[in-house]
Write a protein that holds these residues in place. Sequence first.
Motif, mmCIF file in Angstrom:
data_model
loop_
_atom_site.group_PDB
_atom_site.id
_atom_site.type_symbol
_atom_site.label_atom_id
_atom_site.label_comp_id
_atom_site.label_asym_id
_atom_site.label_seq_id
_atom_site.Cartn_x
_atom_site.Cartn_y
_atom_site.Cartn_z
ATOM 1 N N GLY A 36 11.001 -46.596 4.582
ATOM 2 C CA GLY A 36 10.757 -45.600 5.614
ATOM 3 C C GLY A 36 10.245 -46.262 6.866
ATOM 4 O O GLY A 36 9.775 -47.412 6.819
ATOM 5 N N PRO A 37 10.339 -45.565 7.971
ATOM 6 C CA PRO A 37 9.867 -46.140 9.232
ATOM 7 C C PRO A 37 8.341 -46.230 9.247
ATOM 8 O O PRO A 37 7.668 -45.639 8.403
ATOM 9 N N ASN A 38 7.809 -46.974 10.205
ATOM 10 C CA ASN A 38 6.355 -47.051 10.380
ATOM 11 C C ASN A 38 5.805 -45.649 10.585
ATOM 12 O O ASN A 38 6.394 -44.843 11.290
ATOM 13 N N GLY A 39 4.664 -45.391 9.951
ATOM 14 C CA GLY A 39 4.024 -44.091 10.139
ATOM 15 C C GLY A 39 4.574 -42.992 9.256
ATOM 16 O O GLY A 39 4.185 -41.836 9.396
ATOM 17 N N SER A 40 5.468 -43.342 8.323
ATOM 18 C CA SER A 40 6.031 -42.289 7.468
ATOM 19 C C SER A 40 5.110 -41.940 6.308
ATOM 20 O O SER A 40 5.330 -40.960 5.611
ATOM 21 N N GLY A 41 4.077 -42.759 6.076
ATOM 22 C CA GLY A 41 3.100 -42.452 5.024
ATOM 23 C C GLY A 41 3.235 -43.323 3.791
ATOM 24 O O GLY A 41 2.603 -43.052 2.772
ATOM 25 N N LYS A 42 4.030 -44.396 3.878
ATOM 26 C CA LYS A 42 4.251 -45.267 2.716
ATOM 27 C C LYS A 42 2.954 -45.915 2.233
ATOM 28 O O LYS A 42 2.621 -45.884 1.055
ATOM 29 N N SER A 43 2.242 -46.514 3.184
ATOM 30 C CA SER A 43 1.009 -47.208 2.790
ATOM 31 C C SER A 43 -0.064 -46.221 2.359
ATOM 32 O O SER A 43 -0.858 -46.506 1.466
ATOM 33 N N THR A 44 -0.087 -45.050 3.016
ATOM 34 C CA THR A 44 -1.054 -44.024 2.615
ATOM 35 C C THR A 44 -0.862 -43.678 1.141
ATOM 36 O O THR A 44 -1.830 -43.593 0.377
ATOM 37 N N PRO A 215 16.130 -52.651 -6.832
ATOM 38 C CA PRO A 215 15.592 -51.392 -7.340
ATOM 39 C C PRO A 215 16.617 -50.585 -8.152
ATOM 40 O O PRO A 215 17.810 -50.716 -7.946
ATOM 41 N N ASP A 216 16.094 -49.757 -9.061
ATOM 42 C CA ASP A 216 16.946 -48.773 -9.749
ATOM 43 C C ASP A 216 17.119 -47.551 -8.866
ATOM 44 O O ASP A 216 18.175 -46.934 -8.845
ATOM 45 N N ILE A 217 16.039 -47.201 -8.179
ATOM 46 C CA ILE A 217 16.053 -45.976 -7.367
ATOM 47 C C ILE A 217 15.429 -46.285 -6.007
ATOM 48 O O ILE A 217 14.416 -46.986 -5.939
ATOM 49 N N VAL A 218 16.047 -45.772 -4.973
ATOM 50 C CA VAL A 218 15.513 -45.946 -3.626
ATOM 51 C C VAL A 218 15.131 -44.574 -3.074
ATOM 52 O O VAL A 218 15.895 -43.617 -3.194
ATOM 53 N N HIS A 219 13.906 -44.497 -2.524
ATOM 54 C CA HIS A 219 13.473 -43.254 -1.871
ATOM 55 C C HIS A 219 13.311 -43.521 -0.390
ATOM 56 O O HIS A 219 12.804 -44.572 -0.008
ATOM 57 N N VAL A 220 13.683 -42.555 0.392
ATOM 58 C CA VAL A 220 13.455 -42.668 1.830
ATOM 59 C C VAL A 220 12.323 -41.716 2.182
ATOM 60 O O VAL A 220 12.370 -40.529 1.845
ATOM 61 N N MET A 221 11.287 -42.273 2.821
ATOM 62 C CA MET A 221 10.177 -41.424 3.275
ATOM 63 C C MET A 221 10.258 -41.238 4.765
ATOM 64 O O MET A 221 10.583 -42.165 5.511
ATOM 65 N N SER A 222 9.950 -40.026 5.181
ATOM 66 C CA SER A 222 9.851 -39.764 6.605
ATOM 67 C C SER A 222 8.844 -38.656 6.811
ATOM 68 O O SER A 222 8.847 -37.661 6.071
ATOM 69 N N LYS A 223 7.974 -38.881 7.744
ATOM 70 C CA LYS A 223 6.974 -37.861 8.106
ATOM 71 C C LYS A 223 6.253 -37.266 6.898
ATOM 72 O O LYS A 223 6.112 -36.052 6.754
ATOM 73 N N GLY A 224 5.831 -38.145 5.977
ATOM 74 C CA GLY A 224 4.964 -37.684 4.899
ATOM 75 C C GLY A 224 5.653 -37.031 3.721
ATOM 76 O O GLY A 224 4.997 -36.382 2.915
ATOM 77 N N ARG A 225 6.970 -37.191 3.643
ATOM 78 C CA ARG A 225 7.689 -36.641 2.483
ATOM 79 C C ARG A 225 8.774 -37.611 2.052
ATOM 80 O O ARG A 225 9.233 -38.419 2.849
#
Lengths: 250, 434
Positions: A36-44, A215-225
């Motif tokens: 996900g892009p910066n600020g999408s909440g990955k590290s959170t 990876p077996d599965i890839v998730h895309v995060m954006s804006k906290g979801r």
Amino acid sequence: MALLEVKDLKVRVEEREILHGLTLTVNEGEIHAIMGPNGSGKSTLSHVIAGKPGYEVTDGQILFKGEDLLEMAPEERAAKGVFLAFQYPVEIPGVTTMNFLRTALNAQRKARGESELMVPDFLKKVREVSKSLNIPQDMLKRGVNVGFSGGEKKRNEVLQMALFEPSLCILDEMDSGLDIDALRIAADGVNALHSPKRAMVVITHYQRLLNYIVPDIVHVMSKGRVVKSGGKELAQELEESGYAQFEDAA
Amino acid sequence: MNVAVAKTGKGRAVSDLFTSAEGRLPGSPSVIAARREAFETYERLGLPHRRIEEWKYTDLRALVGEVLPLAAAPDAAALKRAAEAVKAHAIDGARKLVLVDGVFAADLSDVKALSSEVSFKTSRESLEKDAGLLTTASTDAVISLNAAMATDGVVLSIADGAQLSAPIQIIHIATAASASSFTRSRVAVGKGVHATIIESFVAAGAKAYQINDAVLMTVGDDADVAHIRLMDDAPDAVNITSQFVTVGANTKLNVFNMTTGAAVSRLQGFITLAGEGSELSANGVNLLQKTEHGDTTLVVDHAVPNCVSREVFRAVLDDRAHSVFQGRIIVRPDAQKTDGKMMIRALLLSDEAEADNKPELEIFADDVSCGHGATAGALDESLLFYLKARGLPEKQAQALLIQAFVGEAIEQIADDNLREHVIGIAERWLERRQ
């Protein structure tokens, strides 16, 4: 079997909501990538799973092996088998890496009601693992991460992962600050730890790392979801088309 | 303060503190007269208080109030308790010289095992002859009180060239509750000597006692000496120690102090670098909890050119503890090429703990390199979280970081055995707070 279940998780930091209802299930033996892009909440997400202070969970839950993870102190989570490989491992002057490793391992074993590892057994184990990760013995005598290069710091994280034998490893931006050789060594170390009982969650901004840890599965995060999940081809797709489409979708 | 009696007039009454002890103080009539004079100085000044600059942060009138009567000489039961304490606190291989309630205890000491290059007598013996031991380079109320009341101590002289493989450990043991001990010792270290002197202060069941100790030390040229003080007095005790040290030329002197006990303590050191080419390493760790007050006041006087001084001090403060560090570096007009540095750091484990750090440089020469730094702060949250995320419970994570924090000062102790002993004291202190 589900190892980690994140259900409709909402998290605030200082009055600002960062995660807006995130759901994610990781089963034993799976490798998940969260992109996900910066600020999408990955590290959170990684910090909340590890129990870092400063995050307020306003809704949802996190179950680890069926137990409520949010009720546990960070050290309990570690003893239960949650391991966060830090994006920026801290330097601890005055605490040798060897002393730190032994203290941490024995604290986890004690919390699980296991006996402390005898010094010779411990040393043997550390030597084996550090050799495979190309970590020189004299590095273990220095203060934790003090004077370590970026690559050495990340290898030190992998060393801990190998010693503590967690069932869930979360790798937070493991590729940041690493050149290609350092990345390969760290990734090889991670791959060697993959087992049918152990799951990995690889958080990364770039697809590059996923060439090494597949990876077996890839998730895309954006804006906290999580806005899209798919197979490893999704990462390739992102590399070509970028995150913009998902930012619009979120 | 119950010791201040009349303030004017000649031949005035001297308080009970002195008169009741006078018969037990060693000394010829002329020594007793010197003591009486010292006591009068003390009485005139009274216990130091906050309006006296050097004692601003350690107001003994408020913290201590009164000086307790002189402890009785230890009886058989006291010596038996002391013997147990000696066992617990003796450093492996050290030659022990034991003072119980301010009185030298020959049976608990290793006088016969001392090297032939070390001459020994008690301060009592010295004072029976003359008042030489009562004179110090500078004085204040507590030092004057010590001169008046000192009952005993050790007088050591280490011959030129002696290479002492065994450390000498002076152990002060308190067995008497609610009483004071006054000790005064002299250590004369010859040229080219290699030696380690350790002083330990411990309690053997005693409570609420007071210690006033003075050490007069000279170190000759070309020597290599470590002087380690470990103060672990009872948690309700008072310990005021004054050290006077004069260092010769081309000598290495390593002084270290560790404070883990006493309700109120002050170590005041006056170190004069009097010979060129010498190196002083002065370090210390104060580990304080509850309402303990620990003061380290150190004056390093560079009297001659080309000397180096390094000071590393650490204080760890829990609960409502109060640490004071006053470090003064004086560089005399002739003391060119002086290199003096001082670093003081306090770690506050509680919002109610207090650290007062007061570094002072008094530089009268123009070609010198001097510096100081002082910090006070809490444990780094990011380090704590990292350790907790690796499985360490809060207190254990704190303990590891505290050990690392004090480690920089403890590392300055060169002797492995002694350094491990000191680390052990710190670990036991940390265990007490778990």
